[in-house]
Design an enzyme around this catalytic site. Structure first.
Site, mmCIF file in Angstrom:
data_model
loop_
_atom_site.group_PDB
_atom_site.id
_atom_site.type_symbol
_atom_site.label_atom_id
_atom_site.label_comp_id
_atom_site.label_asym_id
_atom_site.label_seq_id
_atom_site.Cartn_x
_atom_site.Cartn_y
_atom_site.Cartn_z
ATOM 1 N N HIS A 124 -4.832 -7.667 0.323
ATOM 2 C CA HIS A 124 -4.096 -6.410 0.413
ATOM 3 C C HIS A 124 -3.282 -6.289 1.713
ATOM 4 O O HIS A 124 -2.229 -5.680 1.712
ATOM 5 C CB HIS A 124 -5.109 -5.265 0.327
ATOM 6 C CG HIS A 124 -4.510 -3.917 0.173
ATOM 7 N ND1 HIS A 124 -3.801 -3.538 -0.943
ATOM 8 C CD2 HIS A 124 -4.505 -2.836 0.993
ATOM 9 C CE1 HIS A 124 -3.404 -2.278 -0.800
ATOM 10 N NE2 HIS A 124 -3.805 -1.837 0.358
ATOM 11 N N ASP B 16 0.846 -1.198 0.000
ATOM 12 C CA ASP B 16 0.000 0.000 0.000
ATOM 13 C C ASP B 16 0.890 1.260 0.000
ATOM 14 O O ASP B 16 1.883 1.316 -0.726
ATOM 15 C CB ASP B 16 -0.976 -0.049 1.193
ATOM 16 C CG ASP B 16 -2.098 0.956 1.066
ATOM 17 O OD1 ASP B 16 -3.054 0.694 0.324
ATOM 18 O OD2 ASP B 16 -2.015 2.038 1.686
ATOM 19 N N TYR C 2 -2.927 11.279 0.784
ATOM 20 C CA TYR C 2 -3.258 11.004 -0.621
ATOM 21 C C TYR C 2 -3.083 12.252 -1.479
ATOM 22 O O TYR C 2 -2.651 12.181 -2.629
ATOM 23 C CB TYR C 2 -4.687 10.461 -0.734
ATOM 24 C CG TYR C 2 -4.770 8.989 -0.426
ATOM 25 C CD1 TYR C 2 -4.663 8.522 0.880
ATOM 26 C CD2 TYR C 2 -4.930 8.057 -1.439
ATOM 27 C CE1 TYR C 2 -4.721 7.174 1.167
ATOM 28 C CE2 TYR C 2 -4.994 6.706 -1.162
ATOM 29 C CZ TYR C 2 -4.882 6.270 0.138
ATOM 30 O OH TYR C 2 -4.936 4.927 0.408
#
Ligand SMILES: *[C@@H]1O[C@H](CO)[C@@H](O)[C@H](O)[C@H]1NC(C)=O
Ligand SMILES: *[C@@H]1O[C@H](CO)[C@@H](O)[C@H](O)[C@H]1NC(C)=O
Ligand SMILES: *[C@@H]1O[C@H](CO)[C@@H](O)[C@H](O)[C@H]1NC(C)=O
Ligand SMILES: *[C@@H]1O[C@H](CO)[C@@H](O)[C@H](O)[C@H]1NC(C)=O
Ligand SMILES: *[C@@H]1O[C@H](CO)[C@@H](O)[C@H](O)[C@H]1NC(C)=O
Ligand SMILES: *[C@@H]1O[C@H](CO)[C@@H](O)[C@H](O)[C@H]1NC(C)=O
Ligand SMILES: *[C@@H]1O[C@H](CO)[C@@H](O)[C@H](O)[C@H]1NC(C)=O
Ligand SMILES: *[C@@H]1O[C@H](CO)[C@@H](O)[C@H](O)[C@H]1NC(C)=O
Ligand SMILES: *[C@@H]1O[C@H](CO)[C@@H](O)[C@H](O)[C@H]1NC(C)=O
Ligand SMILES: *[C@@H]1O[C@H](CO)[C@@H](O)[C@H](O)[C@H]1NC(C)=O
Length: 411
Positions: A380, A192, A318
């Site tokens: 994930h 990630d 982000y």
């Protein structure tokens, strides 16, 4: 330092000050913060999907015991705090207080390994790796000194006070942390966001990062690939990567566009509603696992790893990934600017992840990929869902000095 003290005064969530160097740290979150979360959780009204939100609300109100969770974290993790900077290879010019886990092996040939978590995870992701990596069953299995920092704004590393703290700055800060711990050469592991940060680190610090294992090695297909795809001339793996990721982009990426464009828009609401935030992260989490069930208690703990200091900084990261040219429209990686990793890289991929079966020749466009393991189970959050598979990959890659260039540690 002054600005960080005012951060503490402002937020009041932590008792400890960040003192150089590596002060031992135990969680002691102010009871008011925990009871505020519990009160707010109790006020959650029904919303879609009614069943899950209300069961989290009820568990939080009636059963969740932070004191037990905190004691457990303080027992399982050796934690420290320190302050580093994010220079020289970033534009973030302010000090960076860090919280980190550090478990040393007593093996003299142990390899220093930096583990970097992602969103919406935290340093807790490293839990199942600590004992097997630091204290393997016998000397034929490689041992590691494990360092697992909280990305600033996540867990207990305070949020950056200024803009421009993205993966590039985080990579600088973590490299400085490793050097402060006297690990002048080390290996890295991440998925990630941790997978992005470690790519920046490796590219900026070939003198320190010896090799890396990455379980989220995204590669942007280029125009030629898409041309071949539309001409029906791509391989099964190429088709899988393109279609799987389009599917994720089209159906499940709302969170990412929100966070990378207008993080404050959701920041206020999520700060006000702990159950709302729990459901928001769970919406991502449950989509990306093979067969893992976060019980209400574990979901609440993951939620608190953001909510205690406020979830905004996690969203904001982000936006900073856009500033660092990591993401672009459509697919995630800006292939023009994303750093190439020249050190040996191993990639591990898991079927329920949002990225899987990367063709080796595509993977090699992003770095010197020498090993590719495509698992048949997992997702994930590999360190959480399938720690044994990830540990096996870590051992076999870094245990092979021919593949991972780790012979420098074997003295
Ligand atoms: C929470 O756990 C602590 C530590 O085990 C215990 O002392 C306390 O009584 C518990 N609180 C509740 C409300 O059960
Ligand atoms: C940050 O920038 C200011 C102004 O450009 C400069 O004076 C200062 O030395 C810089 N600090 C660091 C840590 O580089
Ligand atoms: C290393 O530490 C483990 C416990 O963490 C212990 O069982 C083992 O005996 C130690 N080995 C040496 C060589 O000290
Ligand atoms: C070391 O431990 C592994 C895993 O338990 C085992 O497969 C291996 O045979 C052991 N090697 C030696 C030399 O004891
Ligand atoms: C790192 O090495 C320096 C110089 O030998 C020493 O002063 C310092 O205490 C060491 N730091 C750690 C964390 O071991
Ligand atoms: C896409 O990548 C392949 C392999 O590296 C290369 O041959 C091709 O020229 C690239 N296409 C474009 C448009 O960059
Ligand atoms: C398909 O790919 C092969 C080899 O990569 C190439 O020789 C062939 O011309 C391509 N066919 C089409 C229709 O693009
Ligand atoms: C998803 O998005 C891609 C690119 O944005 C598009 O080409 C594709 O047709 C969309 N639909 C599906 C079902 O993947
Ligand atoms: C990708 O990076 C290049 C070079 O910095 C930049 O010009 C371009 O705008 C970036 N693409 C996107 C979509 O951000
Ligand atoms: C392996 O490490 C040595 C230094 O120990 C370095 O000179 C060499 O470039 C490294 N090789 C790769 C492929 O990274």
């Amino acid at each position: 330092m002054m600005s960080f003290i005012s951060f503490l005064a402002l937020h009041g969530a932590f008792y400890l000050l960040w003192l150089w160097p590596h002060t031992p740290f135990e969680l002691a979150v102010k009871p008011e913060i925990i009871s505020l979360a519990q009160q707010k959780a109790g006020l959650t009204r029904d919303g879609p999907p009614v069943h899950s939100a209300t069961s989290v609300r009820d568990y939080w109100t009636n059963e969740y015991n932070w004191t037990e969770v905190q004691n457990d974290i303080n027992t399982r993790f050796k934690m420290y705090t320190t302050t580093v900077n994010a220079l020289p290879n970033s534009n973030y010019n302010a000090s960076v207080p860090l919280h980190f886990v550090h478990h040393r092996s007593n093996r003299t040939d142990a390899i220093p390994l930096l583990f970097v978590h992602g969103w919406p995870g935290s340093f807790l992701e490293v839990a199942n790796l600590l004992e097997p990596l630091t204290n393997p069953p016998n000397s034929s299995i490689p041992a590691f000194h494990v360092v697992a920092p909280s990305i600033p704004g996540f867990g207990f590393s305070p949020a950056p006070l200024f803009p421009l703290f993205g993966p590039r700055a985080a990579g600088e800060a973590f490299n400085n942390l490793m050097h402060q711990l006297n690990y002048t050469s080390y290996v890295v592991q991440g998925g990630d966001i941790g997978g992005f940060i470690t790519r920046f680190m490796a590219s900026s610090h070939p003198e320190s990062v010896v090799s890396m294992l990455n379980n989220f090695w995204l590669i942007q297909p280029n125009a030629t690939d898409f041309g071949r795809y539309f001409a029906g001339n791509t391989t099964a793996d190429e088709n899988y990567v393109i279609e799987e990721f389009w599917n994720f982009e089209n159906k499940s990426s709302g969170y990412r566009f929100e966070q990378q464009t207008q993080p404050l828009q959701i920041g206020h609401a999520m700060t006000d509603s702990p159950v709302g935030f729990a459901m928001y992260i769970y919406d991502f989490m449950f989509l990306t696992v093979d067969d893992y069930w976060w019980g209400a208690g574990e979901l609440i703990t993951w939620t608190l790893m953001y909510w205690i200091q406020g979830p905004y900084a996690g969203f904001r990261f982000y936006k900073e990934m856009v500033n660092d040219y990591v993401v672009e429209d459509g697919l995630l990686i800006n292939s023009t600017t994303f750093p190439y990793v020249s050190q040996p890289v191993a990639i591990s991929e898991f079927p329920a992840d949002i990225w899987y079966r990367t063709p080796l020749d595509w993977a090699q466009r992003g770095g010197n990929v020498v090993a590719r393991t495509v698992h048949e189970f997992g997702g994930h959050f590999a360190a959480v869902e399938t720690p044994d598979l990830l540990i096996e990959d870590i051992r076999s890659f870094f245990g092979s000095s021919t593949l991972s260039n780790t012979s420098i540690f074997s003295c």
